[in-house]
Design a protein around this motif. Structure first.
Motif, PDB file in Angstrom:
ATOM      1  N   GLN A  63      55.106  52.326   4.816  1.00  0.00           N
ATOM      2  CA  GLN A  63      55.247  53.835   5.684  1.00  0.00           C
ATOM      3  C   GLN A  63      55.258  54.712   4.389  1.00  0.00           C
ATOM      4  OE1 GLN A  63      55.509  54.630   8.574  1.00  0.00           O
ATOM      5  NE2 GLN A  63      56.481  56.598   8.316  1.00  0.00           N
ATOM      6  N   ALA A  65      51.909  57.141   2.082  1.00  0.00           N
ATOM      7  CA  ALA A  65      50.307  57.458   2.242  1.00  0.00           C
ATOM      8  C   ALA A  65      49.905  57.458   0.558  1.00  0.00           C
ATOM      9  CB  ALA A  65      50.383  58.966   2.582  1.00  0.00           C
ATOM     10  N   ASP A 206      51.666  65.947   4.566  1.00  0.00           N
ATOM     11  CA  ASP A 206      52.770  65.992   5.683  1.00  0.00           C
ATOM     12  C   ASP A 206      52.792  67.187   6.438  1.00  0.00           C
ATOM     13  OD1 ASP A 206      53.585  63.292   5.725  1.00  0.00           O
ATOM     14  OD2 ASP A 206      55.342  63.564   4.744  1.00  0.00           O
ATOM     15  N   HIS A 232      52.234  61.127   9.271  1.00  0.00           N
ATOM     16  CA  HIS A 232      52.281  59.569   9.766  1.00  0.00           C
ATOM     17  C   HIS A 232      52.431  59.543  11.122  1.00  0.00           C
ATOM     18  CE1 HIS A 232      53.269  59.107   5.443  1.00  0.00           C
ATOM     19  NE2 HIS A 232      54.325  59.907   5.736  1.00  0.00           N
ATOM     20  N   GLN A 254      48.340  57.075   8.337  1.00  0.00           N
ATOM     21  CA  GLN A 254      48.762  55.875   7.278  1.00  0.00           C
ATOM     22  C   GLN A 254      50.204  55.919   7.608  1.00  0.00           C
ATOM     23  OE1 GLN A 254      47.195  57.750   3.231  1.00  0.00           O
ATOM     24  NE2 GLN A 254      46.578  55.450   3.582  1.00  0.00           N
ATOM     25  N   VAL A 255      50.399  54.538   7.997  1.00  0.00           N
ATOM     26  CA  VAL A 255      51.945  54.370   8.530  1.00  0.00           C
ATOM     27  C   VAL A 255      52.315  52.709   8.432  1.00  0.00           C
ATOM     28  CG1 VAL A 255      50.990  53.729  11.111  1.00  0.00           C
ATOM     29  CG2 VAL A 255      53.174  54.589  10.828  1.00  0.00           C
ATOM     30  N   HIS A 262      56.969  56.345  14.297  1.00  0.00           N
ATOM     31  CA  HIS A 262      55.648  56.751  14.099  1.00  0.00           C
ATOM     32  C   HIS A 262      54.401  55.828  14.152  1.00  0.00           C
ATOM     33  CE1 HIS A 262      57.463  59.981  11.016  1.00  0.00           C
ATOM     34  NE2 HIS A 262      57.400  60.309  12.332  1.00  0.00           N
ATOM     35  N   ARG A 280      44.306  52.700  12.008  1.00  0.00           N
ATOM     36  CA  ARG A 280      45.735  52.686  11.433  1.00  0.00           C
ATOM     37  C   ARG A 280      46.028  51.781  10.272  1.00  0.00           C
ATOM     38  NH1 ARG A 280      49.304  52.821  16.795  1.00  0.00           N
ATOM     39  NH2 ARG A 280      50.757  51.854  15.502  1.00  0.00           N
TER      40      ARG A 280
END
Length: 302
Positions: A63, A65, A206, A232, A254-255, A262, A280
């Protein structure tokens, strides 16, 4: 007698050669098997060489990036580096991709899930230029990053809209945000557009709707084939008007495992309705998108 001895010597030599050849062939077969791990499209794994291409690698940092870019001439750029618990993982990734110097480093904004691993990268690698937006955070994570920057005698350049980054002669790197000053760290995110030939990537950090609106109002060309989905996959980002203006073919989220929900289903539906193919990290691991200036090769870890 001498002829018979030579005959057997010849037979023995031939036998030895046969064994050696088969051993080599067996070894090659094993090596090929080791390196032919398949991505989702049946192509080679993310660690494979992509030749003279622009490689944009969306590292699986849970979680958080992080994007590692390698130019056609071998120059490197690192955008963010995941959370604090990803420090060793980041060093391992850079070793895996053969990176010992970061020519340009970008900390998009001071949130821990984006800058947490940057201090370790700075401590262990030669660093060229560093860009960060003019916004601070009263956290140990941010202070640790500043300490590593000071220890190396580096100076931070201000990340802001209108900059053209000197990275590779064949690749155009523009900073599209932050356009306006905000007291919200997400909306101060550095946003990069990376163009190579007829292909392009938009890396958004973000950035939320406020920043997206400012970028659209700036008159900059936001169109990109590949979009890093903002925040995310939060519903605070990737507004419909922004998505339509970018008009991507591919999107990367990116998660990792998280309690925020998310990526939001609303965002997934929006991407799907607009014909965007989604990748993902939580589902496919590290994702590499390589461009030769006209076409893309997409490989995934799983």
């Amino acid at each position: 007698m001498m002829r018979r001895k030579r005959f057997w010597q010849t037979r023995i030599l031939m036998g030895i050669c046969t064994v050696v050849i088969w051993s080599l062939l067996s070894g090659c077969a094993l090596n090929l098997e080791d390196f032919q791990a398949q991505g989702d499209n049946g192509s080679s794994p993310v660690s494979s060489s992509s030749g003279n291409k622009l490689r944009v690698i969306f590292l699986d940092v849970g979680q958080g990036a992080s994007q590692l870019l390698i130019s056609p001439s071998g120059r490197t750029m690192l955008v963010d580096a995941g959370n604090n618990n990803m420090e060793q993982q980041m060093l391992d990734y850079l070793r895996q991709f053969g990176v010992d110097r970061i020519d340009i480093m970008v900390g998009t904004h001071p949130d821990a899930d984006h800058i947490g691993g940057l201090d370790a990268v700075i401590d262990h690698h030669e660093i060229g230029a560093i860009y960060m937006p003019k916004i601070q955070s009263n956290t140990k994570t941010f202070e640790s990053l500043l300490q590593s920057i000071r220890s190396k005698g580096l100076k931070v350049k201000s990340a802001q809209s209108g900059l053209r980054l000197d990275w590779d002669d064949e690749v155009k790197v523009e900073m599209l945000a932050p356009v306006e000053v905000s007291d919200d760290s997400n909306n101060m995110s550095a946003v990069l557009k990376v163009s190579y030939g007829g292909t392009s990537f938009l890396l958004t950090g973000d950035a939320e709707r406020e920043s997206e609106k400012a970028m659209m109002a700036s008159g900059k060309d936001l169109r990109a084939d590949v979009l890093l989905v903002g925040h995310h996959g939060s519903k605070s980002s990737t507004s419909l008007s922004f998505l339509q203006q970018v008009s991507p073919k591919f999107a990367v989220i990116q998660v990792g495992d998280n309690s925020y929900g998310h990526p939001k289903q609303e965002i997934l539906n929006r991407l799907n309705k607009n014909g965007v193919q989604v990748y993902r990290n939580d589902l496919q691991g590290t994702i590499e998108i390589a461009s030769d200036g006209q076409n893309y090769e997409i490989t995934t870890e799983r």
